[in-house]
Scaffold this motif. Structure first.
Motif, PDB file in Angstrom:
ATOM      1  N   UNK A  20     191.833  24.097  31.108  1.00  0.00           N
ATOM      2  CA  UNK A  20     190.605  24.578  30.459  1.00  0.00           C
ATOM      3  C   UNK A  20     189.403  24.370  31.363  1.00  0.00           C
ATOM      4  N   UNK A  21     189.381  23.236  32.088  1.00  0.00           N
ATOM      5  CA  UNK A  21     188.278  22.981  33.010  1.00  0.00           C
ATOM      6  C   UNK A  21     188.255  24.031  34.123  1.00  0.00           C
ATOM      7  N   UNK A  22     189.449  24.369  34.646  1.00  0.00           N
ATOM      8  CA  UNK A  22     189.537  25.370  35.706  1.00  0.00           C
ATOM      9  C   UNK A  22     189.072  26.729  35.193  1.00  0.00           C
ATOM     10  N   UNK A  23     189.481  27.074  33.961  1.00  0.00           N
ATOM     11  CA  UNK A  23     189.057  28.347  33.373  1.00  0.00           C
ATOM     12  C   UNK A  23     187.545  28.362  33.179  1.00  0.00           C
ATOM     13  N   UNK A  24     187.000  27.219  32.743  1.00  0.00           N
ATOM     14  CA  UNK A  24     185.553  27.135  32.538  1.00  0.00           C
ATOM     15  C   UNK A  24     184.801  27.310  33.852  1.00  0.00           C
ATOM     16  N   UNK A  25     185.337  26.694  34.918  1.00  0.00           N
ATOM     17  CA  UNK A  25     184.697  26.833  36.236  1.00  0.00           C
ATOM     18  C   UNK A  25     184.753  28.284  36.709  1.00  0.00           C
ATOM     19  N   UNK A  26     185.923  28.918  36.523  1.00  0.00           N
ATOM     20  CA  UNK A  26     186.082  30.321  36.917  1.00  0.00           C
ATOM     21  C   UNK A  26     185.114  31.207  36.152  1.00  0.00           C
ATOM     22  N   UNK A  27     185.017  30.952  34.839  1.00  0.00           N
ATOM     23  CA  UNK A  27     184.107  31.735  34.000  1.00  0.00           C
ATOM     24  C   UNK A  27     182.654  31.513  34.445  1.00  0.00           C
ATOM     25  N   UNK A  28     182.307  30.246  34.694  1.00  0.00           N
ATOM     26  CA  UNK A  28     180.938  29.934  35.119  1.00  0.00           C
ATOM     27  C   UNK A  28     180.624  30.588  36.461  1.00  0.00           C
ATOM     28  N   UNK A  29     181.619  30.593  37.371  1.00  0.00           N
ATOM     29  CA  UNK A  29     181.441  31.213  38.686  1.00  0.00           C
ATOM     30  C   UNK A  29     181.209  32.716  38.536  1.00  0.00           C
ATOM     31  N   UNK A  30     182.040  33.343  37.713  1.00  0.00           N
ATOM     32  CA  UNK A  30     181.902  34.786  37.480  1.00  0.00           C
ATOM     33  C   UNK A  30     180.574  35.088  36.810  1.00  0.00           C
ATOM     34  N   UNK A  41     174.324  26.158  35.155  1.00  0.00           N
ATOM     35  CA  UNK A  41     174.507  25.395  33.927  1.00  0.00           C
ATOM     36  C   UNK A  41     174.587  23.897  34.209  1.00  0.00           C
ATOM     37  N   UNK A  42     174.187  23.114  33.239  1.00  0.00           N
ATOM     38  CA  UNK A  42     174.303  21.662  33.333  1.00  0.00           C
ATOM     39  C   UNK A  42     175.771  21.256  33.192  1.00  0.00           C
ATOM     40  N   UNK A  43     176.141  20.081  33.692  1.00  0.00           N
ATOM     41  CA  UNK A  43     177.532  19.643  33.568  1.00  0.00           C
ATOM     42  C   UNK A  43     177.899  19.293  32.126  1.00  0.00           C
ATOM     43  N   UNK A  44     179.184  19.357  31.824  1.00  0.00           N
ATOM     44  CA  UNK A  44     179.690  18.992  30.501  1.00  0.00           C
ATOM     45  C   UNK A  44     179.613  17.475  30.355  1.00  0.00           C
ATOM     46  N   UNK A  45     179.137  17.016  29.200  1.00  0.00           N
ATOM     47  CA  UNK A  45     179.075  15.567  28.981  1.00  0.00           C
ATOM     48  C   UNK A  45     180.461  15.009  28.658  1.00  0.00           C
ATOM     49  N   UNK A  46     180.619  13.733  28.905  1.00  0.00           N
ATOM     50  CA  UNK A  46     181.878  13.052  28.613  1.00  0.00           C
ATOM     51  C   UNK A  46     181.906  12.611  27.152  1.00  0.00           C
ATOM     52  N   UNK A  47     183.056  12.715  26.498  1.00  0.00           N
ATOM     53  CA  UNK A  47     183.150  12.198  25.129  1.00  0.00           C
ATOM     54  C   UNK A  47     183.061  10.669  25.130  1.00  0.00           C
ATOM     55  N   UNK A  48     182.604  10.118  24.029  1.00  0.00           N
ATOM     56  CA  UNK A  48     182.502   8.658  23.926  1.00  0.00           C
ATOM     57  C   UNK A  48     183.851   8.000  23.657  1.00  0.00           C
ATOM     58  N   UNK A  49     184.684   8.684  22.877  1.00  0.00           N
ATOM     59  CA  UNK A  49     185.943   8.080  22.453  1.00  0.00           C
ATOM     60  C   UNK A  49     186.944   9.155  22.070  1.00  0.00           C
ATOM     61  N   UNK A  50     188.226   8.964  22.445  1.00  0.00           N
ATOM     62  CA  UNK A  50     189.269   9.894  21.999  1.00  0.00           C
ATOM     63  C   UNK A  50     189.775   9.468  20.617  1.00  0.00           C
ATOM     64  N   UNK A  51     188.928   9.636  19.601  1.00  0.00           N
ATOM     65  CA  UNK A  51     189.184   9.011  18.302  1.00  0.00           C
ATOM     66  C   UNK A  51     190.534   9.378  17.705  1.00  0.00           C
ATOM     67  N   UNK A  52     190.969  10.613  17.885  1.00  0.00           N
ATOM     68  CA  UNK A  52     192.224  11.038  17.265  1.00  0.00           C
ATOM     69  C   UNK A  52     193.439  10.350  17.865  1.00  0.00           C
TER      70      UNK A  52
END
Length: 198
Positions: A20-30, A41-52
């Motif tokens: 998904x990250x690679x697809x997002x980068x490709x989309x952002x590049x295009x 675009x600004x970078x994606x923030x990191x989640x605080x916790x993988x609660x699930x």
């Protein structure tokens, strides 16, 4: 088609998968090439916790409730309610998920966009839908005076009792998902509608 509750909810993701990250980068590049004058675009923030993954029993229990709730409510209305509550709660990951699911199910962009101002855009919705949206707001923002009798009575006039109970459950549940998403800061943008999954 809407998301099967047995599938991973976006709140379950600790970070965007590599693909998904690679697809997002490709989309952002295009996108950057298509709009060279647009700022990066600004970078994606990191989640605080993988609660699930921290409390999988809680996640599974919520997913089970989700599956039961969606059986008793119209799928299109279900997504509208989920989007509206998520707008109020500013839950980006749930907005991402339910907007994409609504679009994949055939909902119009216009009706999704107008949800944040539905009181001024009533002509896009049925009387039953506006009663559900009004109830969604009342249940979501309890600090505005609980759920007024007139709001409940309007919803009760359009929904038979079992359907109304499912609607209340759907509103309650999306508020719970929203609170997990907002508190753990789960990033949006990586959800794929069920119909797009291979």
């Amino acid at each position: 088609m809407t998301t099967d509750a047995t599938d991973a909810h976006p709140n379950a993701r600790t970070q965007p998968p590599a693909q998904a990250q690679a697809q997002a980068r490709t989309h952002a590049h295009a996108h950057a090439h298509a709009h060279a004058h647009a700022p990066e675009r600004l970078p994606v923030h990191e989640p605080r916790m993988p609660w699930a993954t921290v409390v999988p029993d809680v996640y599974k229990a919520m997913a089970g409730v989700e599956k039961a709730v969606r059986q008793g409510i119209d799928p299109a209305l279900y997504e509208l309610v989920k989007i509206r509550a998520s707008q109020i709660n500013k839950c980006a990951v749930c907005l991402d998920m339910h907007s994409k699911e609504a679009l994949a199910a055939g909902e119009s962009v216009e009706r999704i966009v107008q949800l944040s101002a539905w009181e001024e855009s009533r002509h896009f919705y049925s009387a039953k839908e506006t009663a559900a949206l009004e109830l969604t707001e009342a249940v979501t923002v309890l600090t505005d005076g609980f759920v007024p009798d007139e709001v409940y009575e309007r919803a009760a006039a359009y929904f038979e009792e079992t359907e109304l109970a499912h609607l209340i459950a759907a509103i309650t549940l999306i508020n719970a998902w929203n609170r997990f998403g907002v508190t753990t800061r789960t990033p949006p943008g990586y959800y794929a509608p069920t119909s797009d999954r291979k």
